[in-house]
Design an enzyme around this catalytic site. Structure first.
Site, short mmCIF file in Angstrom:
data_model
loop_
_atom_site.label_atom_id
_atom_site.label_comp_id
_atom_site.label_asym_id
_atom_site.label_seq_id
_atom_site.Cartn_x
_atom_site.Cartn_y
_atom_site.Cartn_z
N LYS A 126 0.85 -1.20 0.00
CA LYS A 126 0.00 0.00 0.00
C LYS A 126 0.88 1.24 0.00
CE LYS A 126 -4.42 -0.17 2.45
NZ LYS A 126 -5.03 0.12 3.77
C1 E4P Z 1 -8.46 0.80 3.62
O1 E4P Z 1 -7.60 0.12 3.11
C2 E4P Z 1 -8.33 1.49 4.91
O2 E4P Z 1 -7.56 0.70 5.79
C3 E4P Z 1 -9.65 1.72 5.59
O3 E4P Z 1 -10.74 1.31 4.83
C4 E4P Z 1 -9.80 3.03 6.27
O4 E4P Z 1 -11.05 3.06 6.90
P1 E4P Z 1 -11.42 4.11 8.04
O5 E4P Z 1 -11.69 5.42 7.39
O6 E4P Z 1 -12.65 3.55 8.67
O7 E4P Z 1 -10.24 4.17 8.97
#
Ligand code: E4P
Length: 222
Positions: free
Chosen positions: A83
């Site tokens: 990522k």
């Molecule tokens: C995606 O890969 C992220 O880890 C995640 O969906 C972030 O979500 P949040 O806004 O609930 O922290």
């Protein structure tokens, strides 16, 4: 639509994986910080629990650092997808790493323009954060809709991962729009199966079955 869990909790992952419908996992530094143990050990165990793309995020903010961390993560397990954040440095790192065959999930995407650049840089997954866009009073699903359309228009081989999904209707909307993947917390995942009419219907079927069995028993005894 593929279903990913957005968690680093092995307990949650094991429970959800037992249903046989989880296709992958997304983690991030915040999620990993909530777990005890070494992040790398946790990620390896996740990879051994779910045989699908498992996102591990870089924490460097410069392209060189991201590339170093990305190569490291890619070598840890074949299931790992790296990522990278959607910044100028993140795009440079994505271009370089994807050219080496490393799969990238471009994260922290909040606009269609960012998603266009992510696909052009070679990301294999692009993650618009729906809930966080909703949080600032802007329709997050509109961003998903735009990205799906743009990727279709140009046949970009980049999958749209609807992220930051906060409730079951987010999942439904993402699927209706054609997002390839939806990632959600365990609480949202478990809510997907629940319906009060299923519980009421099942209770009635079982009661009727028991009643019928008793009646058959009584008839046989006569
Ligand atoms: C995606 O890969 C992220 O880890 C995640 O969906 C972030 O979500 P949040 O806004 O609930 O922290």
């Amino acid at each position: 639509m593929k279903i990913f869990l957005d968690t680093a909790s092995l307990k949650e992952i094991r429970e959800a994986a037992a249903l046989g419908v989880v296709d992958g996992i997304t983690t991030n530094p915040t999620l990993l910080s909530k777990e005890s143990g070494e992040p790398e050990d946790i990620l390896v165990q996740i990879c051994e629990t779910v045989n699908g793309p498992i996102s591990a995020e870089v924490v460097a903010t410069d392209a060189e650092g991201m590339m170093r961390e990305g190569r490291h993560w890619a070598g840890v397990h074949r299931n790992i997808v790296v990522k990278c954040p959607c910044t100028t440095e993140g795009l440079k790192a994505t271009k370089a790493l994807s050219s080496e065959g490393i799969r990238i999930n471009m994260t922290l995407v909040f606009s269609a323009t960012q998603a266009l650049l992510a696909a052009k840089a070679g990301a294999s997954i692009c993650s618009p954060f729906v809930g966080r866009i909703d949080d600032i009073a802007s329709p997050g699903m509109e961003v998903v809709r735009d990205i799906v359309q743009i990727y279709r228009n140009y046949s970009f081989p980049c999958e749209v991962l609807a992220a930051s999904l906060r409730h079951p209707m987010h999942v439904v909307e993402a699927a209706k729009l054609g997002a390839h993947i939806g990632t959600m917390p365990y609480s949202v995942f478990t809510a997907l199966v629940k319906h009060p009419l299923t519980d009421i219907g099942l209770k009635k079927f079982l009661e009727d079955w028991e009643k019928a069995k008793k009646e058959m028993g009584a008839k046989a005894a006569r």
